[in-house]
Write a protein that holds these residues in place. Structure first.
Motif, PDB file in Angstrom:
ATOM      1  N   LYS A  78       0.795  -1.618  -0.427  1.00 41.12           N
ATOM      2  CA  LYS A  78       0.076  -0.269  -0.172  1.00 41.12           C
ATOM      3  C   LYS A  78       0.421   1.325   0.167  1.00 41.12           C
ATOM      4  O   LYS A  78       0.432   2.115  -1.111  1.00 41.12           O
ATOM      5  CB  LYS A  78      -0.472  -0.093   1.530  1.00 41.12           C
ATOM      6  CG  LYS A  78      -2.360   1.168   1.210  1.00 41.12           C
ATOM      7  CD  LYS A  78      -3.243   0.791  -0.081  1.00 41.12           C
ATOM      8  CE  LYS A  78      -4.588   1.585   0.126  1.00 41.12           C
ATOM      9  NZ  LYS A  78      -5.321   1.166  -0.836  1.00 41.12           N
ATOM     10  N   ARG A  79       2.040   1.288   0.689  1.00 43.02           N
ATOM     11  CA  ARG A  79       3.048   2.341   0.948  1.00 43.02           C
ATOM     12  C   ARG A  79       3.303   2.767  -0.381  1.00 43.02           C
ATOM     13  O   ARG A  79       3.855   3.962  -0.922  1.00 43.02           O
ATOM     14  CB  ARG A  79       3.700   1.673   1.890  1.00 43.02           C
ATOM     15  CG  ARG A  79       5.130   3.233   2.158  1.00 43.02           C
ATOM     16  CD  ARG A  79       6.252   3.402   3.266  1.00 43.02           C
ATOM     17  NE  ARG A  79       5.575   2.638   4.436  1.00 43.02           N
ATOM     18  CZ  ARG A  79       5.328   1.738   5.181  1.00 43.02           C
ATOM     19  NH1 ARG A  79       6.361   0.633   4.558  1.00 43.02           N
ATOM     20  NH2 ARG A  79       5.527   1.373   6.222  1.00 43.02           N
ATOM     21  N   ALA A  80       3.751   1.224  -1.234  1.00 40.96           N
ATOM     22  CA  ALA A  80       4.792   1.471  -2.779  1.00 40.96           C
ATOM     23  C   ALA A  80       3.341   1.984  -4.002  1.00 40.96           C
ATOM     24  O   ALA A  80       3.871   3.052  -4.795  1.00 40.96           O
ATOM     25  CB  ALA A  80       5.676  -0.324  -3.340  1.00 40.96           C
ATOM     26  N   ALA A 103      16.285  15.797 -10.905  1.00 41.91           N
ATOM     27  CA  ALA A 103      15.272  15.228 -11.943  1.00 41.91           C
ATOM     28  C   ALA A 103      15.669  13.719 -10.141  1.00 41.91           C
ATOM     29  O   ALA A 103      14.764  13.141 -10.880  1.00 41.91           O
ATOM     30  CB  ALA A 103      15.240  15.197 -13.387  1.00 41.91           C
ATOM     31  N   LYS A 104      16.971  14.174 -10.773  1.00 38.26           N
ATOM     32  CA  LYS A 104      17.457  12.238  -9.484  1.00 38.26           C
ATOM     33  C   LYS A 104      17.051  12.751  -8.521  1.00 38.26           C
ATOM     34  O   LYS A 104      16.541  11.648  -7.708  1.00 38.26           O
ATOM     35  CB  LYS A 104      18.752  12.389  -9.872  1.00 38.26           C
ATOM     36  CG  LYS A 104      19.430  12.165 -10.863  1.00 38.26           C
ATOM     37  CD  LYS A 104      21.193  11.902 -10.887  1.00 38.26           C
ATOM     38  CE  LYS A 104      21.730  12.045 -12.414  1.00 38.26           C
ATOM     39  NZ  LYS A 104      23.165  11.914 -12.741  1.00 38.26           N
ATOM     40  N   ALA A 105      16.952  13.917  -7.799  1.00 39.53           N
ATOM     41  CA  ALA A 105      16.789  14.575  -6.777  1.00 39.53           C
ATOM     42  C   ALA A 105      15.303  14.081  -6.222  1.00 39.53           C
ATOM     43  O   ALA A 105      14.836  13.710  -4.736  1.00 39.53           O
ATOM     44  CB  ALA A 105      17.180  15.899  -6.424  1.00 39.53           C
ATOM     45  N   SER A 110      11.132  10.037  -4.239  1.00 42.87           N
ATOM     46  CA  SER A 110      10.022   9.910  -3.825  1.00 42.87           C
ATOM     47  C   SER A 110       9.488   8.704  -3.508  1.00 42.87           C
ATOM     48  O   SER A 110       8.689   8.744  -2.658  1.00 42.87           O
ATOM     49  CB  SER A 110       9.197  10.062  -5.463  1.00 42.87           C
ATOM     50  OG  SER A 110       7.901   8.757  -5.411  1.00 42.87           O
ATOM     51  N   GLY A 111      10.853   8.200  -3.646  1.00 40.93           N
ATOM     52  CA  GLY A 111      10.678   6.837  -3.351  1.00 40.93           C
ATOM     53  C   GLY A 111       9.849   5.126  -3.837  1.00 40.93           C
ATOM     54  O   GLY A 111       9.707   3.980  -2.887  1.00 40.93           O
ATOM     55  N   MET A 117      12.857   3.730 -10.687  1.00 37.80           N
ATOM     56  CA  MET A 117      12.970   2.464 -12.167  1.00 37.80           C
ATOM     57  C   MET A 117      13.610   4.016 -12.914  1.00 37.80           C
ATOM     58  O   MET A 117      14.307   4.140 -13.604  1.00 37.80           O
ATOM     59  CB  MET A 117      11.509   1.921 -12.514  1.00 37.80           C
ATOM     60  CG  MET A 117      11.872   1.062 -13.916  1.00 37.80           C
ATOM     61  SD  MET A 117      10.228   0.989 -14.377  1.00 37.80           S
ATOM     62  CE  MET A 117       9.594   2.111 -14.410  1.00 37.80           C
ATOM     63  N   ILE A 118      13.326   5.224 -12.737  1.00 42.49           N
ATOM     64  CA  ILE A 118      13.022   6.625 -13.837  1.00 42.49           C
ATOM     65  C   ILE A 118      14.195   6.783 -13.539  1.00 42.49           C
ATOM     66  O   ILE A 118      15.172   7.202 -13.893  1.00 42.49           O
ATOM     67  CB  ILE A 118      12.473   7.086 -13.425  1.00 42.49           C
ATOM     68  CG1 ILE A 118      10.703   6.298 -13.946  1.00 42.49           C
ATOM     69  CG2 ILE A 118      12.491   8.329 -14.142  1.00 42.49           C
ATOM     70  CD1 ILE A 118      10.325   6.308 -15.696  1.00 42.49           C
TER      71      ILE A 118
END
Length: 246
Positions: A78-80, A103-105, A110-111, A117-118
């Motif tokens: 649910k968290r994911a 974008a990396k940060a 976001s986690g 993946m992005i």
């Protein structure tokens, strides 16, 4: 004449006293019978489980294990599944502005599985597109694998819990025939009493098995939904790399 004779007998002191005592005893006997009938036919859930015997212990243990992993995996999945609907729009804006570090940060903060993946794809942006795609695919599979962790345990419980119940029933039947051989007679009480007690193990095993079966497929549906979202995000990111101005 007949009625007068009956009346004389009924009014005799000894007979009258006996009739009064019998009438007074009737409510007490009726109440005791009702109490006995209702008392013998009522069993609490704990008493019912206890009658299943020692085989109910592993069945109960399987139930607690399945419940633990259901709650633990449900919270994790649910968290994911909580992601920002504008996630890809933000990534697209960062790429258009050539702000790769932002974008990396953004992905790191976001986690979520799709963000990881992005992030992997962004780190490989200077490589050939095929290599970026393969890198993202492997990262996505790893994230899905993390979400599916311990789901196999629930699936195993769904399969073996009914077997434990069946073993309990077989053991009960063996015990019944053993008791019959000792008693050297066959009575309904001897058969039915032991058999219904051992059928409790079958019911318990089936209940735990059905519970684990539903839990496993419910969690799998949640993981599949995340997997589909990740595939869609991956496709959008590859399109973005193919045509950054789009």
């Amino acid at each position: 004449m007949f009625h007068s004779t009956l009346l004389q007998i009924a009014t005799t002191p000894a007979v009258s006293d006996t009739l009064h005592k019998a009438a007074a005893a009737l409510p007490t006997v009726a109440g005791a019978s009702a109490t006995t009938a209702t008392g013998e036919n009522t069993l609490s859930l704990f008493e019912l489980i206890e009658k299943g015997g020692y085989i109910m212990l592993p069945i109960a243990l399987l139930f607690f294990i399945a419940t633990y992993y259901l709650i633990e995996r449900f919270i994790c999945i649910k968290r994911a599944s909580k992601t920002d609907d504008n996630f890809m729009n933000n990534i697209r804006d960062f790429v258009h502005n050539n702000n790769i570090d932002a974008a990396k940060a953004f992905c790191k903060n976001s986690g979520s599985p799709q963000a990881k993946m992005i992030e992997k794809g962004i780190l490989k942006m200077d490589r050939p597109l095929k290599e970026v795609e393969e890198s993202m695919e492997s990262t996505g599979k790893m994230e899905i694998y993390k979400l599916e962790k311990n789901l196999n345990i629930i699936a195993i419980i769904a399969g073996i819990a009914p077997m434990f119940g069946f073993i309990g029933t077989i053991m009960g039947v063996i015990k019944i025939f053993y008791n019959i051989s000792l008693a050297d007679n066959i009575s309904i009480g001897l058969i039915a009493g032991g058999l219904y007690e051992k059928m409790i193990t079958s019911a318990g095993g089936l209940i735990v098995g059905i519970f684990a079966f539903i839990s496993y497929h419910l969690l799998n549906m949640m993981v599949e939904k995340i997997s589909q979202r990740m595939e869609r995000t991956s496709f959008e990111f590859i399109e973005l790399l193919e045509d950054p101005k789009k």
